[in-house]
Design a protein around this motif. Structure first.
Motif, PDB file in Angstrom:
ATOM      1  N   SER A 152      -5.113   6.648  -2.760  1.00 47.53           N
ATOM      2  CA  SER A 152      -6.127   6.877  -1.733  1.00 47.53           C
ATOM      3  C   SER A 152      -7.057   5.667  -1.613  1.00 47.53           C
ATOM      4  O   SER A 152      -7.108   4.806  -2.498  1.00 47.53           O
ATOM      5  CB  SER A 152      -6.944   8.134  -2.061  1.00 47.53           C
ATOM      6  OG  SER A 152      -7.519   8.019  -3.354  1.00 47.53           O
ATOM      7  N   GLU A 153      -7.796   5.601  -0.509  1.00 44.07           N
ATOM      8  CA  GLU A 153      -8.716   4.491  -0.264  1.00 44.07           C
ATOM      9  C   GLU A 153     -10.019   4.707  -1.020  1.00 44.07           C
ATOM     10  O   GLU A 153     -10.466   5.837  -1.196  1.00 44.07           O
ATOM     11  CB  GLU A 153      -8.994   4.354   1.234  1.00 44.07           C
ATOM     12  CG  GLU A 153      -7.759   3.994   2.049  1.00 44.07           C
ATOM     13  CD  GLU A 153      -8.096   3.728   3.502  1.00 44.07           C
ATOM     14  OE1 GLU A 153      -9.301   3.691   3.838  1.00 44.07           O
ATOM     15  OE2 GLU A 153      -7.155   3.563   4.300  1.00 44.07           O
ATOM     16  N   TRP A 180      -4.785   0.063  -1.829  1.00 41.75           N
ATOM     17  CA  TRP A 180      -5.053   0.481  -0.462  1.00 41.75           C
ATOM     18  C   TRP A 180      -5.534  -0.722   0.325  1.00 41.75           C
ATOM     19  O   TRP A 180      -5.957  -1.726  -0.254  1.00 41.75           O
ATOM     20  CB  TRP A 180      -6.101   1.603  -0.446  1.00 41.75           C
ATOM     21  CG  TRP A 180      -7.492   1.160  -0.786  1.00 41.75           C
ATOM     22  CD1 TRP A 180      -8.488   0.798   0.074  1.00 41.75           C
ATOM     23  CD2 TRP A 180      -8.062   1.012  -2.110  1.00 41.75           C
ATOM     24  NE1 TRP A 180      -9.623   0.438  -0.610  1.00 41.75           N
ATOM     25  CE2 TRP A 180      -9.395   0.568  -1.953  1.00 41.75           C
ATOM     26  CE3 TRP A 180      -7.560   1.228  -3.404  1.00 41.75           C
ATOM     27  CZ2 TRP A 180     -10.239   0.319  -3.033  1.00 41.75           C
ATOM     28  CZ3 TRP A 180      -8.402   0.988  -4.483  1.00 41.75           C
ATOM     29  CH2 TRP A 180      -9.718   0.546  -4.293  1.00 41.75           C
ATOM     30  N   ARG A 181      -5.452  -0.633   1.654  1.00 41.55           N
ATOM     31  CA  ARG A 181      -5.908  -1.731   2.503  1.00 41.55           C
ATOM     32  C   ARG A 181      -7.421  -1.725   2.581  1.00 41.55           C
ATOM     33  O   ARG A 181      -8.034  -0.770   3.035  1.00 41.55           O
ATOM     34  CB  ARG A 181      -5.327  -1.600   3.922  1.00 41.55           C
ATOM     35  CG  ARG A 181      -3.818  -1.691   4.011  1.00 41.55           C
ATOM     36  CD  ARG A 181      -3.295  -3.066   3.706  1.00 41.55           C
ATOM     37  NE  ARG A 181      -3.645  -4.052   4.711  1.00 41.55           N
ATOM     38  CZ  ARG A 181      -2.969  -4.248   5.846  1.00 41.55           C
ATOM     39  NH1 ARG A 181      -1.911  -3.503   6.127  1.00 41.55           N
ATOM     40  NH2 ARG A 181      -3.323  -5.183   6.684  1.00 41.55           N
ATOM     41  N   GLN A 231     -10.371  -3.263   8.718  1.00 41.13           N
ATOM     42  CA  GLN A 231      -8.952  -3.587   8.861  1.00 41.13           C
ATOM     43  C   GLN A 231      -8.621  -4.202  10.220  1.00 41.13           C
ATOM     44  O   GLN A 231      -7.528  -4.046  10.740  1.00 41.13           O
ATOM     45  CB  GLN A 231      -8.099  -2.339   8.616  1.00 41.13           C
ATOM     46  CG  GLN A 231      -8.303  -1.748   7.224  1.00 41.13           C
ATOM     47  CD  GLN A 231      -7.518  -0.484   6.997  1.00 41.13           C
ATOM     48  OE1 GLN A 231      -6.878   0.053   7.886  1.00 41.13           O
ATOM     49  NE2 GLN A 231      -7.569   0.017   5.773  1.00 41.13           N
ATOM     50  N   CYS A 258     -12.942   2.382  -0.448  1.00 40.80           N
ATOM     51  CA  CYS A 258     -13.961   1.463   0.062  1.00 40.80           C
ATOM     52  C   CYS A 258     -15.241   2.212   0.439  1.00 40.80           C
ATOM     53  O   CYS A 258     -16.333   1.633   0.426  1.00 40.80           O
ATOM     54  CB  CYS A 258     -13.443   0.700   1.282  1.00 40.80           C
ATOM     55  SG  CYS A 258     -12.279  -0.610   0.878  1.00 40.80           S
ATOM     56  N   SER A 295       0.830  -1.209   0.000  1.00 50.08           N
ATOM     57  CA  SER A 295       0.000   0.000   0.000  1.00 50.08           C
ATOM     58  C   SER A 295       0.861   1.256   0.000  1.00 50.08           C
ATOM     59  O   SER A 295       0.520   2.246  -0.656  1.00 50.08           O
ATOM     60  CB  SER A 295      -0.961  -0.004   1.194  1.00 50.08           C
ATOM     61  OG  SER A 295      -0.269  -0.086   2.416  1.00 50.08           O
TER      62      SER A 295
END
Length: 374
Positions: A196-197, A162-163, A218, A199, A156
């Motif tokens: 960037s994330e 991303w995670r 996470q 989700c 990441s």
């Protein structure tokens, strides 16, 4: 060794070589992972790693690449798509449908072909050799899920993705159906930009988890994860979790199957990850009949071999017990007969799970008889 514009050119060249070696993406990051240390410590102190003692045995070396491999200045990260070449459209629905057929044995997608450790390690080493040929003597070490390395953190940080809330790395162009690998090098290289994330408010992976192992975004309790229970865990599977495993005998893909980003998952260009014959779509009874010699022969070069024959039978016995709670008639009789052939198995681990499975069948029979008579 190389700095500035020359180093940037070298990274571009490494990325081109990576493509030639069938890697989906190459990134670069530094070695300061100190920001990840508190989270790692908290996860270990909570005991979420379960029996995976190796997660704790190396202390914080996981978060300190230069301590694990002295001299490391940069980490080159790589990801490799693993969906089989002939994966059809709508593959997620196809995989979910397998879970509705109690007598079918379900193996995680990544484990149906060749052992990814062998595939990635060979290609990462080839990439390191190309870099050394370009820059001269190169101190390096390659990894792929094989040492105390914070793979997802490195990935990441280096722009691989991303995670996700399930803790896996997600990529906008590739979903999460890929393997990760790293090359620790004593060469200063410019870092890739992280992404960037994306989700948002989605909690599909958390909601779908059969054992509720994903406690929150996470935050994974591996002790409840079906992948952990069927692969990493060596002893008896906790009885309260057995019914939740269903017909999954090696790993679990549910959190990835339900993820919207995996509509972008890419097929591998390599034949290595094509499913081997006799595994995908096989029945529990078929796989339960394998002798140890047959298990070793059929799983040669496969990641499945690492769990050994005893855990293989343990996992299938659990799935057969779950199937006996769902099927009747000839199919149920065949499952009971197959289980009975292992009831005197030398290993206590297998005997215990076989006895549990047979009891599942007996309980179901008593319930049906009671319902019929009421």
């Amino acid at each position: 060794m190389k700095t500035g514009f020359v180093a940037a050119q070298l990274v571009s060249q490494i990325q081109a070589w990576g493509q030639e070696l069938a890697f989906s993406q190459i990134g670069v990051t530094g070695v300061d992972l100190s920001a990840a240390e508190p989270g790692l410590n908290a996860w270990l102190q909570a005991g979420f790693h379960g029996d995976m003692g190796y997660m704790a045995s190396h202390g914080l070396k996981r978060a300190r690449p230069a301590e694990l491999v002295p001299g490391t200045v940069s980490v080159i990260t790589a990801r490799m798509d693993y969906l089989p070449r002939d994966t059809p459209e709508g593959w997620q629905a196809i995989e979910f449908s397998r879970l509705q057929r109690p007598g079918e044995a379900v193996v995680s997608l990544y484990a149906r072909g060749r052992d990814y450790h062998k595939v990635l390690r060979y290609r990462l080493q080839k990439l390191a050799e190309r870099i050394a040929a370009e820059v001269g003597p190169l101190g390096h070490r390659v990894f792929t899920d094989s040492a105390p390395v914070l793979e997802a953190e490195l990935a990441s940080r280096s722009g691989q993705g991303w995670r996700g809330k399930h803790t896996l790395v997600l990529n906008r162009e590739g979903g999460s159906m890929f393997f990760l690998g790293e090359i620790y090098v004593d060469l200063a290289l410019p870092a890739s930009e992280p992404v960037s994330e994306h989700c948002g408010a989605c909690t599909a992976c958390i909601d779908v988890c059969p054992t509720q192992a994903i406690l929150g975004p996470q935050r994974l309790d591996a002790r409840r994860c079906i992948s952990y229970l069927t692969i990493e865990h060596a002893g008896p599977i906790p009885e309260d979790l057995r019914p939740l495993i269903g017909n999954r005998i090696y790993g679990c893909d549910d959190c990835q199957l339900v993820c919207p980003w995996n509509k972008f998952a890419q097929r591998s260009s390599l034949p290595d990850f094509d499913p081997r014959e006799g595994l995908t779509g096989a029945t529990l009874i078929e796989l339960f009949s394998w002798s140890e010699d047959e298990f070793l022969r059929r799983t040669e070069g496969s990641p499945i071999r690492r769990i050994g024959h005893e855990r293989w039978l343990r996992n299938i016995a659990v799935a057969m017990g779950n199937a006996l709670s769902a099927v009747v008639g000839e199919e149920g009789d065949a499952l009971r007969q197959a289980l009975a052939t292992r009831s005197a198995q030398p290993g206590a681990l297998v005997r215990e799970h076989v006895a549990w499975a047979l009891e599942c069948g007996e309980r179901e029979n008593r319930f049906r008889e009671g319902s019929a008579g009421s």
